[in-house]
Design an enzyme around this catalytic site. Structure first.
Site, mmCIF file in Angstrom:
data_model
loop_
_atom_site.group_PDB
_atom_site.id
_atom_site.type_symbol
_atom_site.label_atom_id
_atom_site.label_comp_id
_atom_site.label_asym_id
_atom_site.label_seq_id
_atom_site.Cartn_x
_atom_site.Cartn_y
_atom_site.Cartn_z
ATOM 1 C CG MET A 73 -0.518 24.854 -13.528
ATOM 2 S SD MET A 73 -2.227 25.134 -13.055
ATOM 3 C CE MET A 73 -2.181 26.854 -12.597
ATOM 4 N N GLY A 74 2.775 26.146 -16.930
ATOM 5 C CA GLY A 74 3.204 26.875 -18.125
ATOM 6 C C GLY A 74 3.194 28.382 -17.947
ATOM 7 C CG HIS A 103 7.539 28.781 -14.244
ATOM 8 N ND1 HIS A 103 6.838 29.870 -14.713
ATOM 9 C CD2 HIS A 103 6.635 28.013 -13.587
ATOM 10 C CE1 HIS A 103 5.557 29.750 -14.379
ATOM 11 N NE2 HIS A 103 5.401 28.637 -13.678
ATOM 12 C CD GLN A 111 -3.705 23.345 -9.914
ATOM 13 O OE1 GLN A 111 -3.137 22.261 -10.060
ATOM 14 N NE2 GLN A 111 -3.048 24.453 -9.620
ATOM 15 C CD GLN A 150 8.649 29.030 1.193
ATOM 16 O OE1 GLN A 150 9.319 28.009 1.046
ATOM 17 N NE2 GLN A 150 7.660 29.126 2.065
ATOM 18 C CD GLN A 180 1.421 24.299 -5.423
ATOM 19 O OE1 GLN A 180 0.383 24.613 -5.970
ATOM 20 N NE2 GLN A 180 2.587 24.442 -6.019
ATOM 21 C CB VAL A 220 11.919 34.653 -8.924
ATOM 22 C CG1 VAL A 220 12.581 35.651 -9.876
ATOM 23 C CG2 VAL A 220 12.826 33.447 -8.692
ATOM 24 N NE ARG A 225 -4.573 32.590 -11.495
ATOM 25 C CZ ARG A 225 -4.324 31.380 -10.971
ATOM 26 N NH1 ARG A 225 -3.282 31.207 -10.186
ATOM 27 N NH2 ARG A 225 -5.103 30.343 -11.245
#
Ligand code: AMP
Length: 274
Positions: free
Chosen positions: A26-27, A33, A57, A142, A147, A170, A181
């Site tokens: 989601m950027g 990432h 979602q 993880q 999910q 990470v 977030r």
């Protein structure tokens, strides 16, 4: 690196074979990432990253409208990490007028209970991405352990031909799991948020010592009120997972207690499976 916005363009671009690795995101990229992009780069001829803040979602009262978005920065980071194709569709491209089909995975614990409909949105968008990109391998963190388990079920239950890779969480040097977030947190909130990984670590130690990990984690939350602290049996791993709100920011985290896959409890070893 090319940035493409339509499904038709992506299909045209990817026609012609080669091993394709997909990283759905989601950027608001961070090192979590980038670790997934690099793993894909190491294993695949073509690395595709999707950048889509998937509205289905998010629940009505959640942070969809303020979710961090910075495509210019994301393009630079993805390019530096060796990504070949960034797929950044509009909401209308993914959910055109009349859209009516959903992948509804039965998942009731933890995030399933706390965010009804969340996994339906995740499973639906990921299956669409698998069909659009047709990767041989898809990469997930993880960090979102539940999910990962949901997507494992989707590909098994719906016979999707795809290898899944799950990479370790990470963290910042002080232990806080990287998350898009985290950008919402003030300095003081960020300090409070550290109670989450510390409590989970206390739970993991308790488990190693043969005592109750949930009670130990709850006891180490340092005043943070959790939405849940739960043991989750996710098929190939058992994790201790927790969610908590710090101010208006909702964070989740987990640690592995037991593993029946090629990953050691608490270690940074990558899991592979299909
Ligand atoms: P997101 O953009 O938050 O939807 O995350 C995209 C992918 O990155 C998901 O597979 C996440 O599990 C993974 N991810 C997010 N944070 C981390 C992290 N701190 N470490 C490893 N992977 C992560």
């Amino acid at each position: 690196m090319k940035t493409l916005r339509t499904i038709r363009e992506v299909r045209q671009e990817l026609a012609g074979g080669g091993r394709i690795g997909l990283v759905p995101t989601m950027g608001a990229f961070h090192d979590g990432h980038l670790a997934l992009f690099r793993a894909a780069r190491d294993e695949c001829e073509t690395v595709v990253v999707s950048l889509f803040v998937n509205p289905t979602q998010f629940r009505a009262n959640e942070d969809l409208s303020r979710y961090p978005r910075n495509e210019t920065r994301d393009v630079q980071l993805a390019e530096t990490a060796g990504v070949d194709l960034l797929f950044a569709p509009s909401v209308e491209e993914m959910y055109p007028e009349g859209y009516a089909t959903w992948v509804d995975v039965e998942e009731t614990g933890a995030e399933g209970a706390a965010r009804p409909g969340h996994f339906r949105g995740v499973a639906t968008v990921c299956l669409k991405l698998f069909n659009i990109v047709r990767p041989q391998v898809a990469y997930f963190g993880q960090k979102d352990a539940q999910q990962a388990a949901v997507l494992r079920r989707v590909i098994r239950d719906l016979d999707v031909e795809l290898d899944l890779r799950f990479l370790p969480t990470v963290r910042d040097a002080d232990g806080l799991a990287l998350s898009s977030r985290n950008a919402y947190l003030s300095e003081q909130e960020r300090r409070q948020a550290l109670a989450l990984p510390r409590a989970l670590e206390a739970g993991r130690s308790a488990h190693v010592d043969g005592s109750d990990p949930v009670a130990a984690a709850r006891g180490a939350l340092n005043g943070l009120v959790p939405e849940y602290v739960e043991l989750l049996d996710l098929g190939n791993v058992t994790v201790l997972a927790a969610a908590a709100r710090i101010g208006t920011t909702r964070l989740i985290d987990n640690v592995i207690l037991e593993s029946r896959a090629r990953v050691q409890p608490g270690s940074g070893v990558q899991t592979k499976e299909s």
